[in-house]
Write a protein that holds these residues in place. Structure first.
Motif, PDB file in Angstrom:
ATOM      1  N   UNK A  71     -10.905  27.154  34.660  1.00 27.51           N
ATOM      2  CA  UNK A  71     -11.596  27.943  33.668  1.00 27.51           C
ATOM      3  C   UNK A  71     -11.384  29.603  34.076  1.00 27.51           C
ATOM      4  N   UNK A  72     -11.314  29.562  35.424  1.00 23.97           N
ATOM      5  CA  UNK A  72     -11.270  31.079  35.850  1.00 23.97           C
ATOM      6  C   UNK A  72      -9.972  31.332  35.755  1.00 23.97           C
ATOM      7  N   UNK A  73      -8.888  30.416  36.357  1.00 25.10           N
ATOM      8  CA  UNK A  73      -7.508  30.878  36.624  1.00 25.10           C
ATOM      9  C   UNK A  73      -6.483  30.423  35.534  1.00 25.10           C
ATOM     10  N   UNK A  74      -6.880  29.544  34.550  1.00 22.99           N
ATOM     11  CA  UNK A  74      -6.029  29.193  33.684  1.00 22.99           C
ATOM     12  C   UNK A  74      -6.397  29.627  32.436  1.00 22.99           C
ATOM     13  N   UNK A  75      -7.623  29.392  31.656  1.00 27.22           N
ATOM     14  CA  UNK A  75      -8.205  29.693  30.542  1.00 27.22           C
ATOM     15  C   UNK A  75      -7.756  31.049  29.945  1.00 27.22           C
ATOM     16  N   UNK A  76      -7.964  32.072  30.802  1.00 29.29           N
ATOM     17  CA  UNK A  76      -7.705  33.362  30.475  1.00 29.29           C
ATOM     18  C   UNK A  76      -6.340  33.845  30.344  1.00 29.29           C
ATOM     19  N   UNK A  77      -5.241  32.652  30.408  1.00 22.27           N
ATOM     20  CA  UNK A  77      -3.857  33.069  30.225  1.00 22.27           C
ATOM     21  C   UNK A  77      -3.651  32.806  28.911  1.00 22.27           C
ATOM     22  N   UNK A  78      -4.737  32.190  27.961  1.00 26.45           N
ATOM     23  CA  UNK A  78      -4.593  32.118  26.597  1.00 26.45           C
ATOM     24  C   UNK A  78      -4.503  33.136  25.903  1.00 26.45           C
ATOM     25  N   UNK A  79      -5.009  34.285  26.609  1.00 23.65           N
ATOM     26  CA  UNK A  79      -4.917  35.719  26.100  1.00 23.65           C
ATOM     27  C   UNK A  79      -3.736  36.543  26.416  1.00 23.65           C
ATOM     28  N   UNK A  80      -2.852  35.930  27.276  1.00 21.97           N
ATOM     29  CA  UNK A  80      -1.853  36.542  28.049  1.00 21.97           C
ATOM     30  C   UNK A  80      -0.568  36.104  27.776  1.00 21.97           C
ATOM     31  N   UNK A  81      -0.100  34.726  27.427  1.00 19.15           N
ATOM     32  CA  UNK A  81       0.907  33.979  27.210  1.00 19.15           C
ATOM     33  C   UNK A  81       0.907  33.276  25.920  1.00 19.15           C
ATOM     34  N   UNK A  82       2.174  32.854  25.627  1.00 20.97           N
ATOM     35  CA  UNK A  82       2.173  31.681  24.408  1.00 20.97           C
ATOM     36  C   UNK A  82       1.598  30.513  24.546  1.00 20.97           C
ATOM     37  N   UNK A  83       0.567  30.251  23.828  1.00 24.40           N
ATOM     38  CA  UNK A  83      -0.430  29.534  23.740  1.00 24.40           C
ATOM     39  C   UNK A  83       0.089  28.034  23.579  1.00 24.40           C
ATOM     40  N   UNK A  84       0.974  27.771  22.708  1.00 25.97           N
ATOM     41  CA  UNK A  84       1.737  26.666  22.310  1.00 25.97           C
ATOM     42  C   UNK A  84       2.411  26.175  23.705  1.00 25.97           C
ATOM     43  N   UNK A  85       3.288  27.013  24.414  1.00 28.09           N
ATOM     44  CA  UNK A  85       3.862  26.479  25.448  1.00 28.09           C
ATOM     45  C   UNK A  85       2.873  26.332  26.716  1.00 28.09           C
ATOM     46  N   UNK A  86       1.689  26.914  26.784  1.00 26.33           N
ATOM     47  CA  UNK A  86       0.787  26.788  27.910  1.00 26.33           C
ATOM     48  C   UNK A  86      -0.057  25.330  27.742  1.00 26.33           C
ATOM     49  N   UNK A  87       0.026  25.194  26.214  1.00 31.26           N
ATOM     50  CA  UNK A  87      -0.700  23.637  26.154  1.00 31.26           C
ATOM     51  C   UNK A  87       0.163  22.495  26.486  1.00 31.26           C
ATOM     52  N   UNK A  88       1.557  22.559  26.250  1.00 33.16           N
ATOM     53  CA  UNK A  88       2.576  21.450  26.473  1.00 33.16           C
ATOM     54  C   UNK A  88       2.453  21.454  28.144  1.00 33.16           C
ATOM     55  N   UNK A  89       2.569  22.682  28.736  1.00 36.23           N
ATOM     56  CA  UNK A  89       2.835  22.479  30.456  1.00 36.23           C
ATOM     57  C   UNK A  89       1.605  21.980  30.797  1.00 36.23           C
ATOM     58  N   UNK A  90       0.467  22.203  30.479  1.00 36.42           N
ATOM     59  CA  UNK A  90      -0.887  21.587  31.029  1.00 36.42           C
ATOM     60  C   UNK A  90      -1.164  20.110  30.712  1.00 36.42           C
ATOM     61  N   UNK A  91      -0.502  19.750  29.515  1.00 37.16           N
ATOM     62  CA  UNK A  91      -0.289  18.192  29.143  1.00 37.16           C
ATOM     63  C   UNK A  91       0.573  17.457  30.212  1.00 37.16           C
ATOM     64  N   UNK A  92       1.765  18.106  30.360  1.00 38.15           N
ATOM     65  CA  UNK A  92       2.732  17.413  31.464  1.00 38.15           C
ATOM     66  C   UNK A  92       2.204  17.245  32.603  1.00 38.15           C
ATOM     67  N   UNK A  93       1.449  18.332  33.193  1.00 36.71           N
ATOM     68  CA  UNK A  93       1.066  18.319  34.554  1.00 36.71           C
ATOM     69  C   UNK A  93      -0.099  17.499  34.645  1.00 36.71           C
TER      70      UNK A  93
END
Length: 404
Positions: A71-93
């Motif tokens: 919540x502290x170190x990953x969710x904030x990235x939603x305001x900074x990086x491409x959200x679709x790519x972030x979602x796919x990466x999280x799902x695979x990890x």
């Protein structure tokens, strides 16, 4: 300090249609299931890895601890990086972490894997913030409520499905099945996720994290609603973490499937709470919160009879899940409306309270049950719920006393 302004031009109009809302709801359901499907398996994991039953709740606490870090170190990235790519990466990890957890032969390795599972499960918050940003201001609360209904289904159905799989193929199979679903979800998101991204901030990652902590100081709505989240989810976790222990013990001796099916009892009540977003859109947020918190406190009365009346337990579960989700949806609707320019950071900051409350509730519940039994667990849940009512009354009075 760098300006927290979008680096890209704003999107033109809302783009959240029905098919995308459905995909977001399914994504949330599968992601949050990874946090909750372990609860009916605690006794089986304890026996398999030869640990004391009183320590089993720390599997849930480890997941929630990972969730807090995410919540502290990953969710904030939603305001900074491409959200679709972030979602796919999280799902695979998530899939990788689930395979490790299912293969774990030692207690520390399982806890470490579950920390990672929790970190990746914050995909839920990125999706909710994404949905809120894509929706029009007039439909934001309804969008949050609809997507959150996927979260509710994921939480409740996870227990039923994991119980069935565990009875058929053992507790490890639950992790492997979920890993397979995560891989499939990553493929679907990559092909059918939003084709257009939202505006992103032109700041560094450290500056973004700094702004996240500033929100705790500057946004009163976030602080008030965050404390309520910590309390209601502590109560929620007290019930769902410890409930498997009396139900699986004599004289009831229910199977994992039967214990998991109690998750279905809360579906009707929790889904009804999805309308809380519409109530918040109409300005009824405070009223909804007060009624729901009162119901949450009362829900522990029938729940206390679980060892002698399963019907009473079902009633308690329905009322508790309705109350918790009604407050949760209202909380998110109100904080997202407060600062539309900081959707992901607001959700991440808010859910930190949720994660802390859930982790503390899970650890306390199993310890209290081991020491004093089920009635003591219900008393603990009722006291936490009553504390939420008192805090809500105090916060409401403070708002009323503010000038202008």
């Amino acid at each position: 300090m760098p300006s927290l302004l979008p680096a890209t031009s704003p999107a033109t109009g809302p783009v959240l249609n029905r098919s995308l809302t459905l995909l977001f709801s399914i994504t949330c359901a599968l992601a949050v299931a990874n946090v909750y499907f372990v609860q009916p398996l605690l006794d089986a994991i304890a026996q398999s890895l030869q640990i004391a039953p009183g320590l089993a709740g720390f599997v849930v606490s480890a997941t929630q601890a990972g969730y807090a870090v995410g919540l502290v170190f990953i969710v904030a990235l939603g305001d900074l990086v491409n959200r679709k790519k972030l979602m796919v990466c999280q799902t695979l990890l998530s899939a990788v972490a689930l395979v490790v957890a299912g293969s774990a032969g030692q207690w520390p390795l399982l806890l470490g894997a579950m920390v990672t599972v929790g970190m990746m499960a914050v995909l839920v918050q990125i999706v909710i913030a994404y949905a809120a940003a894509l929706a029009s201001p007039q439909q934001r609360g309804q969008a949050v409520g609809t997507v959150t209904s996927g979260v509710v289904l994921g939480i409740l159905l996870a227990r039923a499905v994991s119980g069935i799989i565990a009875d058929l193929a053992g507790w490890r199979a639950v992790f492997f099945v979920s890993a397979g679903l995560m891989v499939l979800l990553a493929w679907v998101l990559a092909r059918n996720g939003p084709s257009r991204d939202l505006p992103r901030l032109a700041v560094s990652y450290p500056a973004l994290l700094g702004s996240l902590f500033e929100l705790f100081v500057t946004e009163r709505t976030l602080r008030v609603r965050g404390v309520l989240a910590a309390l209601i989810f502590a109560a929620f976790s007290v019930l769902w973490t410890s409930m498997v222990l009396p139900l699986s013990a004599p004289p009831l001796s229910l199977s994992h499937t039967q214990v998991g099916l109690f998750g279905l009892a809360g579906v009707a009540g929790a889904l009804a709470a999805s309308k809380a977003g519409r109530w918040a859109d109409r300005g009824w947020g405070s009223r909804t919160t007060g009624i729901a918190l009162a119901l949450l406190t009362l829900s522990w009365w029938p729940t206390a009879y679980a060892e002698t009346s399963l019907l009473a337990l079902i009633v308690g579960v329905i009322v508790l899940d309705f109350a918790v989700q009604a407050v949760h949806v209202t909380n998110q609707s109100l904080i997202l409306a407060a600062r539309p320019d900081a959707q992901s950071r607001l959700v991440g900051a808010y859910m930190c309270f949720y994660s802390v409350g859930s982790a503390v509730g899970a650890a306390a519940a199993t310890q209290v049950y081991a020491l004093w039994g089920w009635i003591a667990v219900c008393l603990l849940g009722a006291l936490i719920s009553a504390a939420a009512v008192v805090y809500w009354v105090w916060a409401d009075l403070m708002v009323a006393r503010e000038p202008g």
